[in-house]
Design a protein around this motif. Structure first.
Motif, PDB file in Angstrom:
ATOM      1  N   GLU A 149      -1.656  -1.783   7.583  1.00 54.47           N
ATOM      2  CA  GLU A 149      -2.470  -0.871   8.390  1.00 54.47           C
ATOM      3  C   GLU A 149      -3.231   0.112   7.504  1.00 54.47           C
ATOM      4  N   TYR A 150      -2.553   0.548   6.436  1.00 50.01           N
ATOM      5  CA  TYR A 150      -3.193   1.475   5.484  1.00 50.01           C
ATOM      6  C   TYR A 150      -4.458   0.851   4.905  1.00 50.01           C
ATOM      7  N   HIS A 151      -4.348  -0.390   4.443  1.00 45.13           N
ATOM      8  CA  HIS A 151      -5.519  -1.056   3.861  1.00 45.13           C
ATOM      9  C   HIS A 151      -6.614  -1.277   4.911  1.00 45.13           C
ATOM     10  N   LEU A 152      -6.207  -1.752   6.092  1.00 44.17           N
ATOM     11  CA  LEU A 152      -7.196  -2.041   7.138  1.00 44.17           C
ATOM     12  C   LEU A 152      -7.928  -0.774   7.556  1.00 44.17           C
ATOM     13  N   SER A 153      -7.184   0.341   7.615  1.00 47.72           N
ATOM     14  CA  SER A 153      -7.791   1.601   8.074  1.00 47.72           C
ATOM     15  C   SER A 153      -8.877   2.071   7.103  1.00 47.72           C
ATOM     16  N   ARG A 154      -8.808   1.568   5.871  1.00 50.22           N
ATOM     17  CA  ARG A 154      -9.815   1.956   4.883  1.00 50.22           C
ATOM     18  C   ARG A 154     -10.920   0.905   4.791  1.00 50.22           C
ATOM     19  N   GLY A 155     -10.866  -0.051   5.704  1.00 45.96           N
ATOM     20  CA  GLY A 155     -11.879  -1.101   5.694  1.00 45.96           C
ATOM     21  C   GLY A 155     -11.680  -2.099   4.566  1.00 45.96           C
ATOM     22  N   ASP A 156     -10.493  -2.050   3.964  1.00 52.45           N
ATOM     23  CA  ASP A 156     -10.195  -2.924   2.828  1.00 52.45           C
ATOM     24  C   ASP A 156      -9.536  -4.200   3.372  1.00 52.45           C
ATOM     25  N   LEU A 157     -10.350  -5.151   3.755  1.00 58.98           N
ATOM     26  CA  LEU A 157      -9.835  -6.306   4.500  1.00 58.98           C
ATOM     27  C   LEU A 157      -9.382  -7.457   3.604  1.00 58.98           C
ATOM     28  N   ALA A 158      -9.660  -7.353   2.307  1.00 58.44           N
ATOM     29  CA  ALA A 158      -9.409  -8.488   1.406  1.00 58.44           C
ATOM     30  C   ALA A 158      -7.964  -8.560   0.909  1.00 58.44           C
ATOM     31  N   ARG A 159      -7.167  -7.521   1.181  1.00 58.48           N
ATOM     32  CA  ARG A 159      -5.815  -7.465   0.592  1.00 58.48           C
ATOM     33  C   ARG A 159      -4.811  -8.231   1.462  1.00 58.48           C
ATOM     34  N   THR A 160      -4.741  -9.508   1.201  1.00 58.79           N
ATOM     35  CA  THR A 160      -3.934 -10.394   2.042  1.00 58.79           C
ATOM     36  C   THR A 160      -2.697 -10.915   1.318  1.00 58.79           C
ATOM     37  N   LYS A 161      -2.524 -10.521   0.036  1.00 59.62           N
ATOM     38  CA  LYS A 161      -1.412 -11.071  -0.748  1.00 59.62           C
ATOM     39  C   LYS A 161      -0.417  -9.992  -1.137  1.00 59.62           C
ATOM     40  N   ILE A 162       0.848 -10.388  -1.190  1.00 59.02           N
ATOM     41  CA  ILE A 162       1.874  -9.436  -1.620  1.00 59.02           C
ATOM     42  C   ILE A 162       2.691 -10.096  -2.733  1.00 59.02           C
ATOM     43  N   ILE A 163       2.998  -9.322  -3.757  1.00 57.26           N
ATOM     44  CA  ILE A 163       3.747  -9.849  -4.892  1.00 57.26           C
ATOM     45  C   ILE A 163       5.236  -9.617  -4.654  1.00 57.26           C
ATOM     46  N   VAL A 164       6.026 -10.664  -4.846  1.00 58.08           N
ATOM     47  CA  VAL A 164       7.474 -10.583  -4.648  1.00 58.08           C
ATOM     48  C   VAL A 164       8.164 -11.221  -5.862  1.00 58.08           C
TER      49      VAL A 164
END
Ligand SMILES: *Cc1c(COP(=O)(O)O)cnc(C)c1O
Length: 467
Positions: A149-164
């Motif tokens: 939600e934090y990323h989306l609220s900033r219009g940053d829509l490209a962050r779809t990956k998470i490192i584990v």
């Protein structure tokens, strides 16, 4: 006769009862309308009172818990749960709460939430917590939704990956997948820590963040966390902290100070609530100041498992600042003590000072000889049951084939630790001399070796129809 060999239904004898009522009561309909009365008697077992008492008392004694013996499970902190927690959680004013109650009537409960929030914020370095999630995994999903939600609220829509990391608890990638994030694995190095050189090329504008456990599931402190935090923040990602291993850090290090933005705690692990067998849990999610607007309002009803929150508050207040800190240190000391005592008989894949838990990779001499199979980690775990100890976590983490993961926790005495060490040494000697003793274990348990996969996938939970 062992009363647990049979189901209570199999003990039934027609006409046997556990009560005797005098004539006038026997056929009384208690004044109920005839339409409300059932035509046939319920199919209850017909047994005497003493048989019922013995049956259930014996069943209850088959249960192994931290109140009956040492429980060195790794990953899932199984610490002793002080009984004062239960007393307080059972106070009628807490126990009788309803989530839709008029807020004016629940000021005490709200004060419990606010107080616990303040204490957890101080312990972790987060700004605020929400108590709605009912388990660690539930907290992970909540926290990742906040991250997204934090990323989306900033219009940053490209962050779809998470490192584990490859050492992560299975719930981490599972929660990320449920949240719709793509999982990118980062490898551990030979020291069992996140490999910073492997991490660097993964970072970019498509990275939403990283999920980390510190100390990690090998019980090792991620020493490079400051550098990792700088790298992940540098690429625009956030750091999620899986707080299941918070116990050794209590009062020593704060996730907020390490650079984490969002985290969950497992109150049922670190802050002493009886758990296992599925609940009840509490996985409050805490966030750094700039993420508080995404936390969701804490003013409505439904605050997860409220009784667990009361227990945690009681636990923290009972220990006080000094002893909360001591708990973390003793948990660390006890784990290192067992590790050093047993390394002559069990393979220690990573030789390092551990935190609250550590991992062996099977026996040094498993007894394998020409034509004879050696004893495995499963065999060691089964043999421990014969000596009255709960088995440690086995075959997790997945980094080692014979993983045996031990977490003694802070409350165990030196005598208990020494007894455990002596039994583990005895089992190692047995394995070297005759691994078949271990292959056939447990020898004294009511059930020996069920087919665990079938038992988990197709459990038979009711009496089988004979037809
Ligand atoms: C226990 C655990 C979890 C999951 O927590 P639950 O409360 O069981 O859902 C996540 N990560 C780690 C490292 C754990 O040990």
């Amino acid at each position: 006769m062992r009363y647990y060999d049979k189901l209570i239904f199999e003990c039934s004898k027609p006409g046997r009862t556990g009560y005797s009522l005098s004539g006038e009561w026997k056929d009384a309909s208690l004044g109920l309308d005839a339409s409300l009365l059932r035509a046939d008697a319920p199919l209850l077992p017909q047994v005497s009172e003493v048989d019922v008492v013995r049956h259930y008392t014996n069943l209850s004694q088959m249960n192994f818990g931290v109140d009956t013996g040492f429980y060195p499970l790794g990953s899932c902190t199984m610490k002793y749960n002080p009984k004062i927690n239960e007393e307080l959680a059972a106070l009628p004013a807490f126990q009788g709460l309803h989530p839709l109650q008029d807020p004016a009537t629940v000021k005490g409960a709200c004060a419990v939430l606010e107080w616990t929030d303040r204490l957890l914020a101080e312990i972790t370095g987060m700004k605020h917590f929400t108590f709605k999630p009912c388990a660690g995994a539930h907290g992970e999903l909540t926290g990742l939704m906040i991250l997204r939600e934090y990323h989306l609220s900033r219009g940053d829509l490209a962050r779809t990956k998470i490192i584990v990391p490859d050492s992560a608890h299975g719930t981490n990638p599972a929660s990320a997948a449920v949240c719709g994030l793509e999982i990118v694995e980062v490898k551990s190095n030979a020291a069992g820590l996140v490999d910073v050189e492997d991490l660097k090329p993964l970072l970019g504008p498509d990275i939403a963040g990283i999920m980390m456990t510190n100390p990690n599931t090998l019980g090792l402190f991620e020493k490079d966390i400051k550098q990792i935090a700088a790298l992940v923040h540098g690429c625009g990602g956030l750091l999620y902290y899986d707080g299941a291993n918070m116990n050794p850090l209590l009062g020593a290090v704060r996730p907020g100070d390490m650079g984490f933005d969002i985290m969950h705690l497992n109150l049922h692990k670190t802050f002493s609530t009886p758990h296992g067998g599925g609940g009840p849990g509490s996985g409050p999610v805490g966030v750094a100041e700039r993420l508080v607007p995404f936390l969701g309002v804490n003013t409505s009803g439904f605050h997860g498992n409220f009784g667990v929150i009361v227990r945690s508050l009681a636990y923290i207040l009972m220990l006080g600042k000094q002893n909360v800190r001591l708990a973390g240190r003793l948990a660390t000391l006890n784990a290192n003590y067992i590790k050093e005592c047993l390394r002559d008989a069990y393979k220690l894949p990573i030789d390092s000072v551990c935190k609250h838990e550590f991992v062996f990779d099977g026996l040094i001499d498993d007894g394998a000889r020409e034509g004879k199979a050696g004893a495995t980690t499963l065999d060691v775990a089964k043999r421990l049951l014969d000596f009255g100890f709960h088995a440690p976590t086995i075959y997790f983490p997945l980094l080692f084939h014979q993983a045996l993961m031990i977490e003694p926790t802070e409350t165990e005495s030196l005598e208990t630790l020494d007894e455990f060490v002596a039994v583990m040494h005895k089992i190692a000697r047995e394995a070297a001399e005759d691994p078949d003793i271990l292959h056939a274990a447990p020898h004294n348990a009511p059930i020996s070796r069920p087919d665990e996969t079938t038992a988990a996938r197709n459990p038979i939970l009711k009496i089988q129809d004979e037809n």
